[in-house]
Scaffold this motif. Structure first.
Motif, PDB file in Angstrom:
ATOM      1  N   LEU A   1      35.332  36.243  48.499  1.00  0.00           N
ATOM      2  CA  LEU A   1      34.482  36.068  47.233  1.00  0.00           C
ATOM      3  C   LEU A   1      33.012  36.058  47.705  1.00  0.00           C
ATOM      4  CD1 LEU A   1      36.639  34.061  44.821  1.00  0.00           C
ATOM      5  CD2 LEU A   1      36.655  36.528  45.008  1.00  0.00           C
ATOM      6  N   LYS A   2      32.695  35.274  48.630  1.00  0.00           N
ATOM      7  CA  LYS A   2      31.366  34.631  49.249  1.00  0.00           C
ATOM      8  C   LYS A   2      31.186  34.339  50.528  1.00  0.00           C
ATOM      9  CE  LYS A   2      26.801  32.447  47.624  1.00  0.00           C
ATOM     10  NZ  LYS A   2      26.044  33.658  48.122  1.00  0.00           N
ATOM     11  N   ARG A   3      30.474  34.737  51.313  1.00  0.00           N
ATOM     12  CA  ARG A   3      30.229  34.241  52.659  1.00  0.00           C
ATOM     13  C   ARG A   3      28.644  33.741  52.731  1.00  0.00           C
ATOM     14  NH1 ARG A   3      33.362  35.362  56.694  1.00  0.00           N
ATOM     15  NH2 ARG A   3      35.212  37.008  56.462  1.00  0.00           N
ATOM     16  N   GLY A   4      28.598  32.573  53.153  1.00  0.00           N
ATOM     17  CA  GLY A   4      27.118  31.694  53.328  1.00  0.00           C
ATOM     18  C   GLY A   4      27.339  30.973  54.595  1.00  0.00           C
ATOM     19  N   GLY A   5      26.724  31.347  55.633  1.00  0.00           N
ATOM     20  CA  GLY A   5      26.715  30.845  56.886  1.00  0.00           C
ATOM     21  C   GLY A   5      27.997  30.231  57.216  1.00  0.00           C
ATOM     22  N   ARG A   6      28.105  28.997  57.413  1.00  0.00           N
ATOM     23  CA  ARG A   6      29.263  28.338  57.847  1.00  0.00           C
ATOM     24  C   ARG A   6      30.477  28.505  56.675  1.00  0.00           C
ATOM     25  NH1 ARG A   6      29.392  22.667  59.571  1.00  0.00           N
ATOM     26  NH2 ARG A   6      31.718  23.252  60.091  1.00  0.00           N
ATOM     27  N   ILE A   7      29.941  28.498  55.541  1.00  0.00           N
ATOM     28  CA  ILE A   7      30.923  28.206  54.348  1.00  0.00           C
ATOM     29  C   ILE A   7      31.321  29.662  53.635  1.00  0.00           C
ATOM     30  CG2 ILE A   7      31.262  27.196  52.089  1.00  0.00           C
ATOM     31  CD1 ILE A   7      31.037  25.232  54.343  1.00  0.00           C
ATOM     32  N   ILE A   8      32.898  29.759  53.398  1.00  0.00           N
ATOM     33  CA  ILE A   8      33.339  30.943  53.023  1.00  0.00           C
ATOM     34  C   ILE A   8      34.084  30.508  51.732  1.00  0.00           C
ATOM     35  CG2 ILE A   8      34.682  33.029  53.403  1.00  0.00           C
ATOM     36  CD1 ILE A   8      33.477  31.153  56.210  1.00  0.00           C
ATOM     37  N   VAL A   9      33.826  31.217  50.660  1.00  0.00           N
ATOM     38  CA  VAL A   9      34.854  31.061  49.519  1.00  0.00           C
ATOM     39  C   VAL A   9      35.857  32.308  49.306  1.00  0.00           C
ATOM     40  CG1 VAL A   9      34.704  30.621  46.973  1.00  0.00           C
ATOM     41  CG2 VAL A   9      33.157  29.891  48.487  1.00  0.00           C
ATOM     42  N   LEU A  10      37.212  31.959  49.103  1.00  0.00           N
ATOM     43  CA  LEU A  10      38.046  33.141  49.038  1.00  0.00           C
ATOM     44  C   LEU A  10      39.067  32.833  47.877  1.00  0.00           C
ATOM     45  CD1 LEU A  10      37.982  32.113  52.246  1.00  0.00           C
ATOM     46  CD2 LEU A  10      38.947  34.436  52.395  1.00  0.00           C
ATOM     47  N   GLU A  11      39.908  33.994  47.497  1.00  0.00           N
ATOM     48  CA  GLU A  11      40.760  33.842  46.618  1.00  0.00           C
ATOM     49  C   GLU A  11      41.916  34.341  47.273  1.00  0.00           C
ATOM     50  OE1 GLU A  11      40.942  35.516  42.103  1.00  0.00           O
ATOM     51  OE2 GLU A  11      41.145  36.913  43.400  1.00  0.00           O
ATOM     52  N   ALA A  12      43.218  34.008  46.506  1.00  0.00           N
ATOM     53  CA  ALA A  12      44.355  34.375  46.895  1.00  0.00           C
ATOM     54  C   ALA A  12      45.480  34.569  46.178  1.00  0.00           C
ATOM     55  CB  ALA A  12      45.025  33.719  48.575  1.00  0.00           C
ATOM     56  N   ARG A  13      46.163  35.848  46.030  1.00  0.00           N
ATOM     57  CA  ARG A  13      47.063  35.769  45.161  1.00  0.00           C
ATOM     58  C   ARG A  13      48.568  36.162  45.832  1.00  0.00           C
ATOM     59  NH1 ARG A  13      45.650  37.971  40.112  1.00  0.00           N
ATOM     60  NH2 ARG A  13      43.428  37.759  39.650  1.00  0.00           N
ATOM     61  N   VAL A  14      49.631  35.249  45.214  1.00  0.00           N
ATOM     62  CA  VAL A  14      51.062  35.093  45.807  1.00  0.00           C
ATOM     63  C   VAL A  14      51.790  35.983  44.858  1.00  0.00           C
ATOM     64  CG1 VAL A  14      52.849  34.148  46.916  1.00  0.00           C
ATOM     65  CG2 VAL A  14      50.432  33.225  47.120  1.00  0.00           C
ATOM     66  N   THR A  15      52.433  37.014  45.272  1.00  0.00           N
ATOM     67  CA  THR A  15      53.460  37.649  44.432  1.00  0.00           C
ATOM     68  C   THR A  15      54.990  37.809  45.078  1.00  0.00           C
ATOM     69  OG1 THR A  15      53.252  39.692  45.441  1.00  0.00           O
ATOM     70  CG2 THR A  15      51.986  39.315  43.607  1.00  0.00           C
ATOM     71  N   SER A  16      56.129  37.770  44.279  1.00  0.00           N
ATOM     72  CA  SER A  16      57.221  37.784  44.724  1.00  0.00           C
ATOM     73  C   SER A  16      57.516  39.402  44.956  1.00  0.00           C
ATOM     74  CB  SER A  16      58.232  37.259  43.548  1.00  0.00           C
ATOM     75  OG  SER A  16      58.263  37.637  42.529  1.00  0.00           O
ATOM     76  N   ASP A  17      58.756  39.448  45.429  1.00  0.00           N
ATOM     77  CA  ASP A  17      59.315  40.927  45.908  1.00  0.00           C
ATOM     78  C   ASP A  17      59.212  41.907  44.771  1.00  0.00           C
ATOM     79  OD1 ASP A  17      61.620  39.771  45.225  1.00  0.00           O
ATOM     80  OD2 ASP A  17      62.467  40.160  47.127  1.00  0.00           O
TER      81      ASP A  17
END
Length: 130
Positions: free
Chosen positions: A94-110
């Motif tokens: 979602l955002k990269r800034g120097g040493r810090i990175i913000v992310l999102e994850a989605r987990v789904t079943s089959d």
């Protein structure tokens, strides 16, 4: 394709399908040892681990199989019981800034059910090698 030295991920059987600077996709074949006390329902810790793994791998590429980021903070919302034979997880930066990175994850079943959504903050690190 992708190499890492993380024994825990190998023990769980996490298979990486895509790893790049924009995100990561991985799958996990469900084993009975992953169930909580309700037969057929995956323990939330397994789901959370899978989300953390795909976010961490996208935060910073591994170097010589060694991770280059650590989790600073992570939050997960469980939306449905994780059932089936496989869990899929996909992260995006979602955002990269120097040493810090913000992310999102989605987990789904089959069957395509959205099981969980996670948000995480990661820090780039330079681990010392022995």
């Amino acid at each position: 394709m992708f190499q890492e030295n993380n024994r825990f991920n190998k023990y769980l059987g996490i298979e990486f399908l895509r790893v790049d600077e924009d995100g990561c996709t991985a799958r996990l074949k469900i084993r009975p040892e992953f169930y909580n006390s309700m037969e057929g329902v995956v323990h939330g810790g397994v789901t959370s681990t899978l989300a953390d793994v795909v976010m961490g791998h996208a935060a910073a590429p591994h170097a010589d199989g060694v991770q280059q980021s650590v989790t600073v903070e992570s939050k997960i919302n469980y939306l449905a019981p994780a059932k089936g034979s496989v869990l899929m997880a996909e992260s995006k930066v979602l955002k990269r800034g120097g040493r810090i990175i913000v992310l999102e994850a989605r987990v789904t079943s089959d069957d395509g059910t959205l099981v969980a959504v996670a948000l995480g903050t990661y820090a780039r690190v330079s681990p010392k090698r022995s």
